[in-house]
Motif scaffolding. Structure first.
Motif, mmCIF file in Angstrom:
data_model
loop_
_atom_site.group_PDB
_atom_site.id
_atom_site.type_symbol
_atom_site.label_atom_id
_atom_site.label_comp_id
_atom_site.label_asym_id
_atom_site.label_seq_id
_atom_site.Cartn_x
_atom_site.Cartn_y
_atom_site.Cartn_z
ATOM 1 N N LEU A 1 0.828 -1.206 0.000
ATOM 2 C CA LEU A 1 0.000 0.000 0.000
ATOM 3 C C LEU A 1 0.865 1.259 0.000
ATOM 4 C CD1 LEU A 1 -2.816 -0.980 2.542
ATOM 5 C CD2 LEU A 1 -3.094 -0.610 0.080
ATOM 6 N N VAL A 2 1.919 1.237 0.800
ATOM 7 C CA VAL A 2 2.842 2.374 0.854
ATOM 8 C C VAL A 2 3.454 2.629 -0.532
ATOM 9 C CG1 VAL A 2 5.102 3.099 1.739
ATOM 10 C CG2 VAL A 2 3.375 2.211 3.311
ATOM 11 N N ASP A 3 3.822 1.535 -1.221
ATOM 12 C CA ASP A 3 4.406 1.682 -2.560
ATOM 13 C C ASP A 3 3.383 2.203 -3.561
ATOM 14 O OD1 ASP A 3 6.833 0.749 -1.636
ATOM 15 O OD2 ASP A 3 6.436 -1.336 -2.188
ATOM 16 N N VAL A 4 2.184 1.628 -3.533
ATOM 17 C CA VAL A 4 1.149 2.006 -4.493
ATOM 18 C C VAL A 4 0.716 3.457 -4.304
ATOM 19 C CG1 VAL A 4 -1.259 1.599 -5.156
ATOM 20 C CG2 VAL A 4 0.301 -0.327 -4.903
ATOM 21 N N TYR A 5 0.619 3.891 -3.051
ATOM 22 C CA TYR A 5 0.184 5.256 -2.770
ATOM 23 C C TYR A 5 1.340 6.262 -2.780
ATOM 24 C CZ TYR A 5 -4.688 4.155 -1.757
ATOM 25 O OH TYR A 5 -6.011 3.787 -1.870
ATOM 26 N N GLY A 6 2.561 5.754 -2.877
ATOM 27 C CA GLY A 6 3.719 6.633 -2.991
ATOM 28 C C GLY A 6 3.980 7.479 -1.759
ATOM 29 N N VAL A 7 3.767 6.908 -0.570
ATOM 30 C CA VAL A 7 4.010 7.645 0.673
ATOM 31 C C VAL A 7 5.216 7.045 1.386
ATOM 32 C CG1 VAL A 7 1.598 8.293 0.928
ATOM 33 C CG2 VAL A 7 2.406 6.161 1.960
ATOM 34 N N ARG A 8 5.622 7.661 2.477
ATOM 35 C CA ARG A 8 6.797 7.216 3.214
ATOM 36 C C ARG A 8 6.524 5.926 3.990
ATOM 37 N NH1 ARG A 8 9.302 12.893 5.693
ATOM 38 N NH2 ARG A 8 9.657 13.920 3.671
ATOM 39 N N ARG A 9 7.607 5.207 4.251
ATOM 40 C CA ARG A 9 7.520 3.915 4.926
ATOM 41 C C ARG A 9 6.942 4.011 6.335
ATOM 42 N NH1 ARG A 9 7.596 -0.737 2.095
ATOM 43 N NH2 ARG A 9 8.607 -0.235 0.121
ATOM 44 N N ARG A 10 7.085 5.146 6.957
ATOM 45 C CA ARG A 10 6.592 5.284 8.322
ATOM 46 C C ARG A 10 5.077 5.090 8.421
ATOM 47 N NH1 ARG A 10 8.003 11.718 8.837
ATOM 48 N NH2 ARG A 10 6.271 12.551 7.608
ATOM 49 N N TRP A 11 4.375 5.179 7.294
ATOM 50 C CA TRP A 11 2.922 4.958 7.277
ATOM 51 C C TRP A 11 2.553 3.498 7.540
ATOM 52 C CZ3 TRP A 11 -1.192 7.869 7.774
ATOM 53 C CH2 TRP A 11 -1.090 9.250 7.520
ATOM 54 N N MET A 12 3.529 2.603 7.503
ATOM 55 C CA MET A 12 3.233 1.201 7.805
ATOM 56 C C MET A 12 2.846 1.017 9.270
ATOM 57 S SD MET A 12 6.132 -0.868 5.630
ATOM 58 C CE MET A 12 5.624 -2.428 6.353
ATOM 59 N N LEU A 13 3.404 1.832 10.162
ATOM 60 C CA LEU A 13 3.111 1.697 11.595
ATOM 61 C C LEU A 13 1.644 1.945 11.926
ATOM 62 C CD1 LEU A 13 6.305 3.278 13.196
ATOM 63 C CD2 LEU A 13 5.635 0.864 13.171
ATOM 64 N N PRO A 14 1.052 3.066 11.482
ATOM 65 C CA PRO A 14 -0.378 3.248 11.771
ATOM 66 C C PRO A 14 -1.262 2.183 11.129
ATOM 67 C CG PRO A 14 0.436 4.992 10.316
ATOM 68 C CD PRO A 14 1.630 4.268 10.844
ATOM 69 N N TRP A 15 -0.843 1.667 9.963
ATOM 70 C CA TRP A 15 -1.624 0.595 9.352
ATOM 71 C C TRP A 15 -1.615 -0.643 10.249
ATOM 72 C CZ3 TRP A 15 -5.340 -0.097 6.107
ATOM 73 C CH2 TRP A 15 -5.556 0.811 5.061
ATOM 74 N N PHE A 16 -0.469 -0.929 10.832
ATOM 75 C CA PHE A 16 -0.358 -2.149 11.630
ATOM 76 C C PHE A 16 -1.063 -2.023 12.973
ATOM 77 C CE2 PHE A 16 1.830 -5.357 14.216
ATOM 78 C CZ PHE A 16 1.765 -6.445 13.369
ATOM 79 N N PHE A 17 -0.992 -0.843 13.600
ATOM 80 C CA PHE A 17 -1.532 -0.688 14.950
ATOM 81 C C PHE A 17 -2.907 -0.018 14.988
ATOM 82 C CE2 PHE A 17 3.096 -0.889 15.657
ATOM 83 C CZ PHE A 17 3.134 -1.955 16.547
ATOM 84 N N LEU A 18 -3.230 0.824 13.979
ATOM 85 C CA LEU A 18 -4.524 1.523 13.941
ATOM 86 C C LEU A 18 -5.087 1.445 12.525
ATOM 87 C CD1 LEU A 18 -3.603 4.669 16.075
ATOM 88 C CD2 LEU A 18 -5.173 2.832 16.758
ATOM 89 N N ALA A 19 -5.363 0.236 12.096
ATOM 90 C CA ALA A 19 -5.797 0.023 10.713
ATOM 91 C C ALA A 19 -7.116 0.724 10.411
ATOM 92 C CB ALA A 19 -5.903 -1.469 10.414
ATOM 93 N N GLY A 20 -8.053 0.735 11.379
ATOM 94 C CA GLY A 20 -9.366 1.347 11.142
ATOM 95 C C GLY A 20 -9.286 2.835 10.821
#
Length: 453
Positions: A124-143
């Motif tokens: 998702l980070v790659d497809v949306y072209g955002v920084r890797r740090r966005w993986m953390l909120p996806w993992f802990f606060l996906a909603g």
């Protein structure tokens, strides 16, 4: 009982009975529904348990990972439902081993799923072209993260998941090869397979005519459709196509044409304890007409052994043969029925330069007798002088195998601006495969050549 049914329903829909977790899951569903719509997918899948994980993986260009996560999500639901249904009966000491088993199973499922979801979030980070740090909120606060990505105009996918299912309509040739009474005519519209819930196009828009007596090289990188094409030509895996060999429809007359097409796979399918003679005699009994008498059978086997230099090895066991001798025997087994078309998948694999050339020279002699030879090889340049034509397949922008070129060797060199065949493969390979990523350029160029002709 009603309370149990209600809890099971909550687990199936939201994978939890906790109020806070259910609320977060609802946010997640609403958010990924909007993300699916941004990616050109049907947002209603977000409301289907398990399938929403698969569709999110498709948005992340991680479709294969999504299949596994979908299965794990289903397994997790089943485990939870069984645990709740068993309920009080598991509190008895005698069922301690059962409880332990299900607890361990649930842990394995949850850990495996979490690891795979990291790959989806990375996609998702790659497809949306955002920084890797966005993986953390996806993992802990996906909603909440799904809601933000779904409804904020700042987050837009750079790759449309729906495009992977669409056909490449802008560069279809629309040209069909003219069917001839002699030679091989291939008019392949498409070859598709059903993968999970959607259709995938493996190969598309391949039209060609090959004259008798031609030795043809089949080139293409990994996943370009080489195996798919030869399977479609020999009728082993039928495509949406018309394949005509010497005036006969390969698909409509499959039983008759079965022995007119010789296919030598990369793997050697021979019995090690058989002698060369018995191996060829078995092939003759299987592939030649039943009314052929014994003396004619033995003569045919003898002639084929002589042609492929196997006469001196007549009584040798297959398992004692060298790599080159086994290759020649494999080809001889198919040649026994005197087919009009020979297809060989890497016949020179594992052979040194001298042995590979000797083998290819045998194939050249067969072609000179008026037969068609199609060869896949990963080392074409050491024997390129023996070939007449080359077929180049490449993956287009939608990862569908396409015809990037068909013509003589010299025409191919001029078309691609490359001297060596291996350089041509590199030119059409995707960047992730170490290539120049020019596949679409040459596919479009060849379509123009076909339409102009």
């Amino acid at each position: 009982m009603l309370m149990l049914i209600w809890k099971i329903l909550l687990v199936i829909l939201f994978e939890s009975t906790d109020v806070f977790s259910v609320a977060l899951t609802i946010c997640y569903i609403i958010g990924i529904r909007k993300m699916m719509m941004k990616s050109g997918l049907d947002g209603r899948w977000a409301f289907v348990p398990c399938m929403r994980e698969y569709m999110l993986a498709r948005c992340a260009d991680r479709e294969r990972v999504g299949r596994t996560v979908c299965g794990l999500a289903a397994a997790s639901i089943v485990i939870d439902v069984i645990s709740m249904a068993a309920g009080k009966s598991w509190t008895a000491g005698g069922n301690a081993n059962v409880r332990l088993f299900f607890s361990l199973l649930e842990t394995v499922v949850l850990v495996t799923r979490a690891l795979l979801e990291i790959r989806i979030f990375s996609g998702l980070v790659d497809v949306y072209g955002v920084r890797r740090r966005w993986m953390l909120p996806w993992f802990f606060l996906a909603g909440p993260t799904a809601l933000l990505w779904g409804y904020s105009p700042k987050f837009q996918p750079q790759v449309q998941a729906a495009d992977l299912d669409r056909e490449f309509e802008s560069i279809v040739s629309g040209v069909r090869a003219v069917e001839m009474d002699k030679g091989l005519t291939v008019n392949l519209e498409s070859r598709t397979v059903r993968e999970f819930i959607h259709k995938k196009c493996l190969l598309r828009d391949v039209h060609m005519y090959i004259k008798p007596g031609r030795m043809v090289l089949l080139l293409g990188g990994s996943g370009a459709g080489k195996t798919t094409l030869i399977s479609a030509i020999n009728g082993y895996e039928k495509a949406h196509a018309k394949v005509n060999l010497n005036g006969s429809d390969v698909y409509a007359q499959y039983r008759k044409m079965l022995y007119e097409v010789g296919f030598v796979p990369q793997q050697e399918l021979m019995r090690g304890k058989y002698t060369v003679y018995h191996t060829l005699m078995d092939a003759a009994l299987l592939r030649l007409p039943n009314d052929l008498n014994g003396s004619d059978l033995r003569k045919r086997v003898g002639d084929v052994m002589e042609m492929f230099g196997l006469t001196s090895l007549r009584n040798s066991l297959v398992e004692k043969l060298s790599g080159g001798q086994k290759k020649r025997l494999s080809i001889a087994m198919e040649y026994i029925s005197n087919p009009a078309l020979f297809i060989l998948d890497e016949p020179d694999s594992g052979l040194d330069g001298v042995m590979a050339r000797e083998l290819m020279q045998k194939l050249r002699l067969i072609a000179d007798q008026g037969r068609i030879i199609i060869v896949i090889t990963h080392t074409p340049d050491r024997v390129i002088d023996l070939f007449d034509d080359v077929i180049v397949l490449a993956k287009d922008a939608h990862r569908t195998g396409r015809l990037a070129f068909y013509g003589t060797i010299e025409e191919a060199r001029a078309f691609f601006g490359k001297e060596k065949m291996e350089e041509i493969v590199k030119a059409v390979n995707r960047a992730e495969d170490g290539g120049e990523d020019r596949a679409d350029e040459f596919i479009e160029k060849f379509v123009e050549v076909q339409n102009a002709g």
